[in-house]
Enzyme design. Structure first.
Site, mmCIF file in Angstrom:
data_model
loop_
_atom_site.group_PDB
_atom_site.id
_atom_site.type_symbol
_atom_site.label_atom_id
_atom_site.label_comp_id
_atom_site.label_asym_id
_atom_site.label_seq_id
_atom_site.Cartn_x
_atom_site.Cartn_y
_atom_site.Cartn_z
ATOM 1 N N HIS A 57 1.666 6.895 -0.786
ATOM 2 C CA HIS A 57 0.781 6.089 0.064
ATOM 3 C C HIS A 57 -0.539 5.915 -0.680
ATOM 4 O O HIS A 57 -1.232 6.889 -0.957
ATOM 5 C CB HIS A 57 0.563 6.793 1.410
ATOM 6 C CG HIS A 57 0.075 5.882 2.473
ATOM 7 N ND1 HIS A 57 -1.227 5.412 2.510
ATOM 8 C CD2 HIS A 57 0.705 5.323 3.530
ATOM 9 C CE1 HIS A 57 -1.364 4.631 3.567
ATOM 10 N NE2 HIS A 57 -0.203 4.553 4.191
ATOM 11 N N HIS A 76 0.793 -1.225 0.000
ATOM 12 C CA HIS A 76 0.000 0.000 0.000
ATOM 13 C C HIS A 76 0.833 1.286 0.000
ATOM 14 O O HIS A 76 0.273 2.372 -0.071
ATOM 15 C CB HIS A 76 -0.917 0.019 1.227
ATOM 16 C CG HIS A 76 -0.146 0.158 2.495
ATOM 17 N ND1 HIS A 76 0.535 -0.910 3.056
ATOM 18 C CD2 HIS A 76 0.100 1.225 3.274
ATOM 19 C CE1 HIS A 76 1.155 -0.487 4.148
ATOM 20 N NE2 HIS A 76 0.907 0.800 4.300
#
Length: 152
Positions: free
Chosen positions: A72, A57
């Site tokens: 992110h 992620h």
């Protein structure tokens, strides 16, 4: 001075609009947010450098001059344990700006009741250090978001 590229397609937003107070307050570093558009796609490296941290992620690429750029993918997506993400490079590998790093599906993230907003931060910078003329515009992966270090 390096060009910092959009890692994903979408609408550029100020980091202050991130639905996470730590990112919104630029505690991680100054940067921008991108509200992604579309389904499964590759997230690309915003700069040329070395992938020093790699999670499904999120990833950090450090440039040759030492700037660390965090990408992110979504908010609280660490809770997915990698589900829906596919790593396309290995940690410690050298990447070029615009090279795919991970594949993901923002629509799948949103379908799991999580924000798919992408956060891009220059690590260890003071709030307001990054200024992007792309805020409010739609970008494609590889479009220039800003230059770093910022011009004085």
């Amino acid at each position: 001075m390096s060009e910092v590229l959009a890692p994903v397609a979408g609408r550029v937003r100020p980091l202050s609009e991130a639905p996470d107070p730590v990112f919104a307050a630029e505690m991680v570093g100054s940067g921008v947010a991108i509200e992604p558009t579309g389904g499964r796609a590759d997230a690309v490296s915003p700069v040329a450098g070395t992938v020093v941290k790699l999670h499904p992620h999120a990833y950090v690429v450090v440039t040759d001059d030492g700037a660390g750029i965090l990408v992110h993918l979504g908010i609280d997506t660490v809770r997915l344990g990698g589900a829906g993400f596919e790593l396309l490079v290995e940690e410690k590998s050298r990447v070029e700006a615009g090279q795919p790093v991970t594949s993901w599906d923002p629509e799948d993230v949103a379908g799991r009741d999580l924000s798919p907003m992408v956060l891009l931060c220059v690590l260890d910078t003071k709030p307001g250090a990054v200024s992007s003329g792309a805020v409010g515009e739609d970008v494609a992966p590889g479009d220039v978001l800003f230059r770093w270090p910022a011009e004085a």
